[in-house]
Design an enzyme around this catalytic site. Structure first.
Site, PDB file in Angstrom:
ATOM      1  N   GLY A   1       0.789  -1.228   0.000  1.00  0.00           N
ATOM      2  CA  GLY A   1       0.000   0.000   0.000  1.00  0.00           C
ATOM      3  C   GLY A   1       0.822   1.279   0.000  1.00  0.00           C
TER       4      GLY A   1
ATOM      5  N   CYS B   1     -28.145  -8.499 -16.667  1.00  0.00           N
ATOM      6  CA  CYS B   1     -27.495  -8.224 -17.949  1.00  0.00           C
ATOM      7  C   CYS B   1     -28.405  -8.665 -19.084  1.00  0.00           C
ATOM      8  CB  CYS B   1     -26.158  -8.949 -18.030  1.00  0.00           C
ATOM      9  SG  CYS B   1     -25.417  -8.872 -19.676  1.00  0.00           S
TER      10      CYS B   1
ATOM     11  N   CYS C   1     -26.381 -11.720 -21.044  1.00  0.00           N
ATOM     12  CA  CYS C   1     -26.065 -13.025 -20.461  1.00  0.00           C
ATOM     13  C   CYS C   1     -26.918 -13.324 -19.235  1.00  0.00           C
ATOM     14  CB  CYS C   1     -24.582 -13.126 -20.111  1.00  0.00           C
ATOM     15  SG  CYS C   1     -24.126 -12.237 -18.610  1.00  0.00           S
TER      16      CYS C   1
ATOM     17  N   CYS D   1     -23.184  -6.401 -19.060  1.00  0.00           N
ATOM     18  CA  CYS D   1     -21.947  -6.560 -18.291  1.00  0.00           C
ATOM     19  C   CYS D   1     -20.853  -5.621 -18.820  1.00  0.00           C
ATOM     20  CB  CYS D   1     -21.408  -7.981 -18.435  1.00  0.00           C
ATOM     21  SG  CYS D   1     -22.406  -9.244 -17.650  1.00  0.00           S
TER      22      CYS D   1
ATOM     23  N   CYS E   1     -19.085 -11.830 -19.832  1.00  0.00           N
ATOM     24  CA  CYS E   1     -20.397 -11.840 -20.476  1.00  0.00           C
ATOM     25  C   CYS E   1     -20.389 -12.801 -21.667  1.00  0.00           C
ATOM     26  CB  CYS E   1     -20.740 -10.429 -20.934  1.00  0.00           C
ATOM     27  SG  CYS E   1     -22.441 -10.194 -21.430  1.00  0.00           S
TER      28      CYS E   1
END
Lengths: 354, 194, 282
Positions: free
Chosen positions: C31, C240, C243, C265, C271
């Protein structure tokens, strides 16, 4: 019915062809040669070399041609080219008092050793469009002496330096090697050598605006153009196996020494201080603006208050680079629909709650 | 300097450096995992193949290297192939190469500042054995739960030092253990239970 | 085919070594933003130069590379970056998340869970999570040194007082391994939970701001929140349209000028593989 953003590959290929066509313009007209650019657009070439941090007029001309005259784009091309070039060594420091001068003016002394040399300048032209240039000239005009003054001319500031009226210009204790900003990231607080490197690579327009702001009350530094000189100078390196300096060529430089008033402080008597600007080729506006900003950025070390934008080193140094600025501003053209979708949903949610 | 006696570096510097770096990256990202980082064809005497590879891959004119007395003879080789600067003071070193048989006081190496904890030394320690699966229990970032690895040649002083190093976080040194062609990383975040 | 006029991966070896050393430090200090000598790349700053430099320093001939922008493999910038690496490394590229060993991304984490054999490289525009609250680097650096993140907590608290929730939907700040506040890059906060305890190594490159940082595998990444205002991700009422997924991040597509909308998506590979899976099942 659903059309996604497909076909990126073909779209890119097409845009390459379109930009090549747009760059070339109407093929009925002769194509620009690099020599034409170098000879007749020399100030653009010089600016690209300065901000591109490479002294190579051929490459700068090529970059300008490829960028269709867009200076920032040409600077970008040159910088990207230089970024991965190997380092063979570092040159010896340049002594600008040894410049072969083409131009040298001082606003602080009427006459001085070495004299004032006006040289090639637009300063005292009347800015009237010269329509005779719209057609090729039949013959070239021969000007008097373009060769430069051969003997060394000491800098103007050495004159007042002898009297102790201006701060001496000494290297830092131990004369440490300066940080190389092209290899290492900028770190704060940045010492003056680092700041000067940053300003030398910085965008002329940005520095001009910053320098200008110091003349309009945003940090008053009472500047005088002590000396501006433009000329050529030999560059030397010391190869490890030889152990002595050998010249590797000549470069043209513009140098500006700004003289600024300093009221003195509890520990220092009143005296003049300096701001410094240096650029490749002939870039006077850049060198002068740089000198103003350099002086403004020294506020801290001289015990002055640092309230104005031009005195804040993080503000100035972090925003001076045209590549960084241009890239990030223009990245807004990239798709952001995922982020925007998130914001859309948030705004709808916030409106629903009202 | 007799170049023939120095020995060759990487046979394919670009690809060998990349491969070695990926080994080191995996080792440091997944402490306790023992990875293979093959070195150059002929490794100088007394140096572990993986330690040599790591030095060739990461050192250059921009880095300083401290060598322990046992490994000092390899200085000419590394200086020639990488251009690194050899330093005699631990505190000046970006990298250090030493053998577990002569583990110096690691407190002398640079551990960075709170503002710049990255300005710290990376220490490569050659060990006689290195084997995953048993031995020390390691935990921390990069490790799912805990993992065991047996590292030969480490003494009590090292574990005491490591406790101090961890307490300095975010400051601290990072260690690679090298044994033959094998490498194991110990970033400053890793906790060791003996 | 690799263009032999350029070094493998475009960068010169000395630059790669500098970046590799920075990456190792980044992994060791999860980080923390390691300053590095970012080079001018042949792509503009802000367009992925940090991610490109990290990828160029990591990539080897045996890697399989996937490049996505906004979750999609075929957006122009993703195509351009993929072409850059095809030209300078000759490596195999893929659109399938599962087949990739390296994934360079802008603004998304794939829906398909990542594995231990993968490294994901994020393009980061603004690496400093505190920059919008405190632009001075000297100050933000001191805050990171002291782990003094009150400024961010105050900002989030003010959001809650004003709007009833945190008004950040992407680049939502996270705490890495309980120590460093980190910008996850402008991924939607929907993706934040995927960062935590991920089996893959996550590397972040910010070219313009000259920073590299990392989240090692299996490292805790927490999105900032308060006890009475826990972190939440976006949810959609729609599925979606292509899909049928109800668990992926959806983009809104304007279908006509009368307010028609559909949702699909953002992850085109996810997808697409769900759609072809359905066809096979049918």
């Amino acid at each position: 019915m659903y059309v996604a953003v497909k076909g990126g590959e073909r779209a890119i290929q097409n845009s390459y062809e379109l930009i090549a066509e747009a760059r070339r313009g109407d093929p009925a007209h002769a194509e620009l040669t690099l020599d034409q650019i170098k000879q007749q657009m020399r100030l653009a070439v010089d600016r690209v070399m300065t901000e591109g941090s490479v002294y190579d007029a051929d490459l700068a001309a090529l970059a300008l041609k490829q960028a269709a005259g867009d200076i920032a784009e040409a600077v970008f091309l040159l910088r990207a080219f230089r970024a991965t070039l190997p380092r063979f060594g570092y040159t010896e420091p340049l002594d600008t008092s040894r410049m072969r001068l083409w131009r040298r003016v001082s606003a602080t002394f009427k006459d001085l050793p070495g004299g004032q040399i006006l040289g090639p300048t637009y300063d005292y032209t009347q800015r009237l469009l010269d329509f005779s240039l719209s057609e090729p000239a039949s013959s070239a005009v021969a000007a008097e002496s373009g060769d430069g003054k051969a003997e060394p001319v000491p800098g103007v500031l050495s004159l007042i330096e002898q009297e102790g009226l201006i701060e001496p210009q000494e290297p830092a204790a131990g004369d440490p090697d300066p940080t190389d900003l092209t290899r290492e990231p900028l770190r704060f607080p940045a010492a003056r050598p680092v700041r000067l490197q940053n300003l030398a690579r910085g965008d002329e327009g940005f520095l001009l605006a910053m320098g200008y702001s110091t003349q309009r009350g945003y940090s008053h530094t009472h500047p005088f153009a002590g000396e501006i000189r433009f000329g050529v100078l030999e560059v030397e390196i010391v190869p490890e196996e030889l152990g002595f300096a050998v010249p590797i060529g000549e470069i043209a430089l513009t140098e500006c020494q700004m003289v600024n008033q300093f009221a003195g402080s509890a520990i220092e008597p009143p005296k003049f201080t300096r701001g410094y600007g240096l650029a490749f080729g002939h870039c006077e506006r850049k060198a002068m603006a740089m000198a103003l900003v350099d002086r403004a950025l020294r506020a801290g070390e001289l015990g002055e208050s640092a309230e104005a934008p031009a005195q804040k080193q993080e503000f100035v140094l972090s925003h001076s680079d045209s590549l960084e600025a241009s890239g990030f501003v223009q990245h807004l053209k990239l798709p952001h629909y995922v982020d925007f979708q998130s914001e859309l949903e948030l705004v709808r949610k916030m409106r629903a709650r009202r | 300097m007799n170049l023939a006696r120095l020995g060759a570096g990487f046979s394919s510097p670009v690809l060998d450096s990349q491969r070695t770096f990926r080994g080191a990256l995996e080792a440091l990202s997944r402490p306790g995992r023992v990875v293979t980082a093959g070195g150059p064809a002929e490794v100088p005497r007394n140096v572990a193949e993986s330690a040599c590879a790591l030095a060739l891959a990461l050192l250059d004119q921009d880095t300083t290297l401290w060598l322990s007395p046992l490994l000092a003879p390899v200085g000419g080789y590394l200086r020639f192939h990488t251009g690194c600067r050899l330093v005699s003071q631990e505190a000046e070193a970006d990298f250090a190469l030493l053998d577990s048989a002569e583990l110096p006081s690691l407190d002398l190496f640079r551990c960075g500042s709170d503002e710049y904890p990255d300005r710290s030394a990376t220490v490569i320690v050659q060990v006689p054995t290195l084997e995953a699966g048993s031995g020390l229990r390691l935990s921390g970032p990069g490790i799912r739960g805990s993992v065991r690895v047996a590292i030969g040649g480490l003494h009590e002083a090292f574990f005491l030092y490591w406790g101090r190093n961890r307490a300095l976080f975010p400051r601290g040194i990072d260690v690679f253990f090298a044994c033959g062609p094998l490498l194991c990383g110990l970033p400053r975040t890793t906790r060791i239970e003996v | 085919m690799r263009d032999v006029n350029y070094n493998f991966g475009y960068l010169d070896e000395r630059t790669k070594r500098m970046i590799r050393r920075a990456i190792l430090k980044a992994v060791a200090i999860p980080g923390y933003q390691v300053p590095f000598g970012s080079r001018e790349m042949p792509l503009p700053y802000g367009w992925g130069t940090g991610g490109i430099q990290v990828t160029a320093s990591v990539i080897g001939p045996n890697d399989v590379l996937k490049v996505i922008d906004q979750g999609a493999d075929d957006t122009v910038n993703a195509v351009n970056i993929r072409r850059f690496f095809q030209r300078t490394t000759g490596v195999t590229t893929t659109q399938r998340t599962a087949d990739a060993t390296l994934i360079q991304t802008r603004h998304r984490i794939p829906e398909t869970p990542l594995t231990e054999r993968q490294t994901i490289i994020y393009q980061v525009p603004v690496p400093e999570p505190l920059q919008r609250l405190e632009p001075r680097e000297l100050e933000t650096r001191r805050m990171h040194a002291l782990a003094e993140y009150g400024l961010m907590h105050v900002k989030l608290y003010e959001d809650i007082a004003r709007y009833g929730h945190v008004a950040a939907t992407y680049d939502y700040p996270v705490m890495v391994n309980g120590r460093y506040l980190m910008a996850p890059s402008p991924i939607p906060k929907f993706d934040n939970p995927k960062m935590s305890m991920n089996p893959a190594l996550q590397l972040f490159g910010a070219g313009r701001e000259k920073r590299i940082y990392a989240v090692p595998p299996y490292t805790k990444v927490e999105s900032l929140a308060f006890d009475d205002h826990p972190f939440e991700v976006q949810r959609w009422t729609a599925a979606c349209a292509l899909c049928g997924s109800r668990s992926s991040f959806l983009d809104e597509i304007v279908t006509d000028d009368r307010g028609g909308r559909m949702f699909v998506c953002s992850d085109t590979d996810y997808c697409g593989s769900r759609q072809s899976g359905k066809e096979e099942a049918a």
